[in-house]
Design an enzyme around this catalytic site. Structure first.
Site, short mmCIF file in Angstrom:
data_model
loop_
_atom_site.label_atom_id
_atom_site.label_comp_id
_atom_site.label_asym_id
_atom_site.label_seq_id
_atom_site.Cartn_x
_atom_site.Cartn_y
_atom_site.Cartn_z
N LYS A 45 -59.01 -123.22 42.60
CA LYS A 45 -59.97 -122.32 42.01
C LYS A 45 -60.58 -122.94 40.76
O LYS A 45 -61.61 -122.53 40.27
CB LYS A 45 -59.27 -121.02 41.60
CG LYS A 45 -58.50 -120.34 42.69
CD LYS A 45 -57.68 -119.17 42.11
CE LYS A 45 -56.74 -118.64 43.14
NZ LYS A 45 -55.73 -117.75 42.54
N GLY A 46 -59.89 -123.95 40.24
CA GLY A 46 -60.17 -124.47 38.90
C GLY A 46 -61.57 -125.00 38.67
O GLY A 46 -62.08 -124.98 37.55
N ASP B 51 -61.91 -129.97 38.49
CA ASP B 51 -61.72 -129.60 37.09
C ASP B 51 -61.03 -130.73 36.33
O ASP B 51 -61.46 -131.12 35.26
CB ASP B 51 -60.92 -128.29 36.98
CG ASP B 51 -59.64 -128.28 37.81
OD1 ASP B 51 -59.33 -129.28 38.50
OD2 ASP B 51 -58.93 -127.25 37.79
N ASP C 247 -55.28 -135.59 37.53
CA ASP C 247 -54.04 -135.95 36.86
C ASP C 247 -53.40 -137.09 37.67
O ASP C 247 -53.73 -138.25 37.47
CB ASP C 247 -53.15 -134.71 36.75
CG ASP C 247 -51.88 -134.95 35.96
OD1 ASP C 247 -51.81 -135.96 35.25
OD2 ASP C 247 -50.95 -134.12 36.04
N LYS D 94 -57.20 -137.23 33.10
CA LYS D 94 -55.97 -137.58 32.37
C LYS D 94 -55.48 -138.90 32.95
O LYS D 94 -54.62 -138.90 33.83
CB LYS D 94 -54.90 -136.53 32.71
CG LYS D 94 -54.64 -135.48 31.68
CD LYS D 94 -53.37 -134.74 32.10
CE LYS D 94 -53.38 -133.34 31.64
NZ LYS D 94 -52.21 -132.60 32.15
N PHE E 52 -50.83 -130.40 28.57
CA PHE E 52 -51.21 -129.35 29.51
C PHE E 52 -52.34 -128.53 28.90
O PHE E 52 -52.19 -127.94 27.83
CB PHE E 52 -50.01 -128.46 29.84
CG PHE E 52 -50.29 -127.53 30.98
CD1 PHE E 52 -50.24 -127.98 32.29
CD2 PHE E 52 -50.62 -126.21 30.73
CE1 PHE E 52 -50.52 -127.12 33.34
CE2 PHE E 52 -50.89 -125.33 31.78
CZ PHE E 52 -50.84 -125.80 33.09
N VAL E 53 -53.48 -128.54 29.57
CA VAL E 53 -54.65 -127.85 29.02
C VAL E 53 -55.00 -126.63 29.87
O VAL E 53 -54.68 -126.58 31.06
CB VAL E 53 -55.87 -128.80 28.91
CG1 VAL E 53 -55.59 -129.92 27.91
CG2 VAL E 53 -56.26 -129.39 30.27
N ASP F 127 -55.77 -122.94 34.60
CA ASP F 127 -54.91 -121.79 34.33
C ASP F 127 -53.52 -122.17 33.87
O ASP F 127 -53.07 -123.31 34.03
CB ASP F 127 -54.77 -120.95 35.62
CG ASP F 127 -53.82 -121.61 36.62
OD1 ASP F 127 -54.02 -122.82 36.93
OD2 ASP F 127 -52.87 -120.96 37.09
N ARG G 211 -58.32 -118.90 32.87
CA ARG G 211 -59.40 -119.59 33.59
C ARG G 211 -60.77 -119.20 33.06
O ARG G 211 -61.73 -119.95 33.17
CB ARG G 211 -59.38 -119.24 35.09
CG ARG G 211 -58.19 -119.78 35.85
CD ARG G 211 -58.45 -119.62 37.35
NE ARG G 211 -57.26 -119.71 38.16
CZ ARG G 211 -56.74 -120.84 38.63
NH1 ARG G 211 -57.29 -121.99 38.33
NH2 ARG G 211 -55.66 -120.82 39.40
P1 5GP Z 1 -53.52 -134.12 40.82
O1 5GP Z 1 -53.41 -134.10 42.31
O2 5GP Z 1 -54.63 -134.98 40.28
O3 5GP Z 1 -52.21 -134.40 40.14
O4 5GP Z 1 -53.76 -132.61 40.47
C1 5GP Z 1 -54.88 -132.09 39.92
C2 5GP Z 1 -54.63 -130.60 39.81
O5 5GP Z 1 -53.47 -130.34 39.01
C3 5GP Z 1 -55.78 -129.97 39.08
O6 5GP Z 1 -56.81 -129.57 39.95
C4 5GP Z 1 -55.10 -128.82 38.37
O7 5GP Z 1 -55.04 -127.71 39.22
C5 5GP Z 1 -53.69 -129.30 38.10
N1 5GP Z 1 -53.54 -129.82 36.72
C6 5GP Z 1 -53.35 -131.10 36.33
N2 5GP Z 1 -53.27 -131.20 34.98
C7 5GP Z 1 -53.42 -129.93 34.51
C8 5GP Z 1 -53.45 -129.36 33.18
O8 5GP Z 1 -53.32 -130.02 32.14
N3 5GP Z 1 -53.62 -128.01 33.10
C9 5GP Z 1 -53.77 -127.22 34.21
N4 5GP Z 1 -53.95 -125.93 33.99
N5 5GP Z 1 -53.75 -127.72 35.47
C10 5GP Z 1 -53.58 -129.06 35.61
#
Ligand code: 5GP
Length: 179
Positions: free
Chosen positions: A42-43, A99, A102, A130, A151-152, A158, A164
């Protein structure tokens, strides 16, 4: 500022200015094309709506919801489709809108999926990156802001489904996590 936010990392004004810049850049890149803009639920929704308002080319919108499974303490990296697209990807110029990146696993999965579905081209645009968290070999074509390994929340992101709707990106007070 919301009373559970410790500090604002990226203000509403900075985000809106960035959306304008990125929208103008993407308008040039997709001039004469009809891209398929795919928001990752949803982000990505606040960013997607603000960014696409700044694009001048015609485009089509669709949404995809995926979830990552975490086994024990370690992320397994297994990604599952919760909601698939309504649109065929074959032959389309796909613009994935995220959004935050990571580990990069979610996007690595989506890029592989859209390649398998024979997209004509695939671009990734993310509001936040990140880079220190990366484990999959994935890089966005356009990044709004780099953020530290914190963590943002806000502007789509969220914590337990809250925050959100904040118009900025910030960091929560430790007591919110029970810390
Ligand atoms: P990845 O597959 O790149 O590890 O995951 C990305 C997803 O992890 C993002 O779409 C988000 O939902 C979640 N995520 C990663 N870092 C953060 C953060 O700092 N804060 C929040 N709220 N969600 C995060």
């Amino acid at each position: 500022m919301h009373n559970e936010i410790e500090k604002v990392l990226i203000s509403e004004e900075e985000i809106q200015e960035k959306c304008k810049e990125m929208g103008a850049e993407l308008s040039k890149e997709y001039e004469g094309h009809f891209p398929l803009a795919i928001g990752v639920l949803k982000g990505a929704t606040p960013f997607m709506t603000d960014l696409l308002k700044r694009m001048e080319t015609h485009l089509e919108m669709d949404f995809m919801d995926v979830s990552s499974y975490h086994g024990g303490m370690e992320s397994s990296g297994e990604v599952k489709i919760v909601k698939d697209l309504d649109t065929k990807v074959e032959g389309r110029d796909v613009l994935i809108i995220e959004d935050i990146i990571d580990s990069g696993r979610t996007l690595a999965y989506l890029v592989d999926l859209f390649k398998y579905r024979k997209a004509n081209s695939i671009k990734i645009v993310t509001l936040l990156d990140k880079p220190t968290g990366r484990s999959a070999d994935i890089k966005a074509d356009t990044v709004g802001f780099e953020v530290p390994d914190e963590f943002v929340v806000g502007y789509g992101l969220d914590y337990q489904e809250k925050y959100r709707n904040l118009p900025y990106v910030g960091v929560l007070k430790p007591e919110v996590y029970g810390g």
